[in-house]
Design an enzyme around this catalytic site. Structure first.
Site, PDB file in Angstrom:
ATOM      1  N   ASP A 108       0.824  -1.264  -0.061  1.00 12.00           N
ATOM      2  CA  ASP A 108      -0.029  -0.118   0.192  1.00 12.00           C
ATOM      3  C   ASP A 108       0.933   1.226  -0.143  1.00 12.00           C
ATOM      4  O   ASP A 108       0.388   2.215   0.585  1.00 12.00           O
ATOM      5  CB  ASP A 108      -0.919   0.034   1.263  1.00 12.00           C
ATOM      6  CG  ASP A 108      -2.140  -1.210   1.020  1.00 12.00           C
ATOM      7  OD1 ASP A 108      -1.721  -2.024   0.262  1.00 12.00           O
ATOM      8  OD2 ASP A 108      -2.805  -1.280   1.964  1.00 12.00           O
ATOM      9  N   LYS A 165      -6.578  -4.637  -3.615  1.00 11.03           N
ATOM     10  CA  LYS A 165      -7.172  -5.395  -2.321  1.00 11.03           C
ATOM     11  C   LYS A 165      -8.354  -4.565  -1.631  1.00 11.03           C
ATOM     12  O   LYS A 165      -8.174  -3.247  -1.520  1.00 11.03           O
ATOM     13  CB  LYS A 165      -6.345  -5.943  -1.327  1.00 11.03           C
ATOM     14  CG  LYS A 165      -5.510  -4.781  -0.691  1.00 11.03           C
ATOM     15  CD  LYS A 165      -4.364  -5.291   0.441  1.00 11.03           C
ATOM     16  CE  LYS A 165      -3.630  -4.397   1.254  1.00 11.03           C
ATOM     17  NZ  LYS A 165      -4.326  -3.522   2.017  1.00 11.03           N
ATOM     18  N   CYS A 223      -2.351  -2.565   7.446  1.00 13.12           N
ATOM     19  CA  CYS A 223      -2.617  -3.522   6.432  1.00 13.12           C
ATOM     20  C   CYS A 223      -1.034  -4.501   6.465  1.00 13.12           C
ATOM     21  O   CYS A 223      -1.161  -5.467   6.050  1.00 13.12           O
ATOM     22  CB  CYS A 223      -2.379  -2.811   5.133  1.00 13.12           C
ATOM     23  SG  CYS A 223      -4.054  -1.963   5.057  1.00 13.12           S
TER      24      CYS A 223
HETATM   25  C1  C5J Z   1      -3.322   0.736   5.385  1.00 17.12           C
HETATM   26  C2  C5J Z   1      -4.927   1.682   6.394  1.00 17.12           C
HETATM   27  N1  C5J Z   1      -2.864   0.518   4.197  1.00 17.12           N
HETATM   28  N2  C5J Z   1      -4.360   2.240   7.538  1.00 17.12           N
HETATM   29  N3  C5J Z   1      -4.749   0.951   5.537  1.00 17.12           N
HETATM   30  O1  C5J Z   1      -2.710   0.298   6.227  1.00 17.12           O
HETATM   31  O2  C5J Z   1      -6.189   2.037   6.673  1.00 17.12           O
END
Ligand code: C5J
Length: 233
Positions: free
Chosen positions: A33, A138, A171
């Protein structure tokens, strides 16, 4: 010395709670991400009230990790948390959670928040995938939930994972726990991951390696680089 095409090359990384041994040909990097929506002002992370500047150093280290994995021929998977334009894969509970300035799907400075194909959902330029690298879109926090990641890893005989990305306790941790439950040996690169909350990052690293590595291992990028320098091949 040249290596026969079939020989597995092993790396021994100084890690916690004890050294992590990985077979290069059966290892993948999961870069989680590294999207504008989490890292740059105006994205999802900031709409939730977070200081996104905290993530900048991890992006630089992640770039070093990515370059090194590419150099070693390690398979690279990039994940992005993003939803379909009609929000059909976004649970109402997720969209309605909390009191953000902008919700998922709302128009923001980088396009609609966390919608696949919008500028904000794309990767930061320094961590953009190269042709041939796999992108996993995702809808959840874990990269195995509602994606083809598990099938792709099985199809390519991957047994060991290097993990990096943001955010550490959301994540990244969710994905590492999913991977651990599926039998993967996982090493989280400590300085190539970051949280908006330093105490959450520290707690996540401690939880992962507690109880003999109940979720896996952690090590700084330097330990991975040193391991490759010391490798006999
Ligand atoms: C991730 C989030 N990528 N913090 N998403 O950690 O909402």
């Amino acid at each position: 010395m040249s290596t026969p095409a079939t020989a597995v090359q092993w790396l021994d990384v100084a890690a916690a709670p004890y050294p992590f041994r990985l077979p290069l040909q059966h290892t993948a990097l999961i870069m989680i991400d590294m999207q504008r929506d989490f890292i740059l002002p105006g994205g999802f992370g900031e709409t939730l009230g977070n200081d996104v500047a905290r993530l900048a150093d991890a992006v630089k280290v992640a770039r070093g990790l990515l370059d090194w994995c590419r150099h070693l021929g390690i398979s690279v998977f990039h994940t992005k948390e993003a939803h379909a334009a009609d929000l059909s894969d976004c649970p109402t509970a997720k969209r309605n959670r909390g009191a953000p300035a902008l919700r998922i799907g709302d128009p923001g400075p980088m396009g609609r928040i966390l919608i696949d194909g919008e500028a904000g959902s794309d990767f930061v330029p320094e961590l953009a995938p190269l042709p041939g690298e796999t992108v996993i879109v995702k809808p959840g926090k874990g990269a195995f939930y509602a994606t083809a990641l598990g099938d792709l890893l099985r199809a390519t005989d991957i047994t060991h994972l290097l993990l990096a990305g943001v955010t550490t306790e959301v994540c990244v941790q969710t994905t590492m726990r999913e991977a651990n439950d599926r039998g993967y040996e996982c090493l989280l690169i400590e300085d190539a991951t970051e949280s908006y909350f330093p105490e959450f990052k520290a707690a996540t690293l401690a939880m992962i390696r507690a109880q003999g590595g109940i979720v896996g291992w952690t090590a700084p990028l330097s330990a991975f680089l040193t391991a490759t320098e010391k490798a006999p091949w």
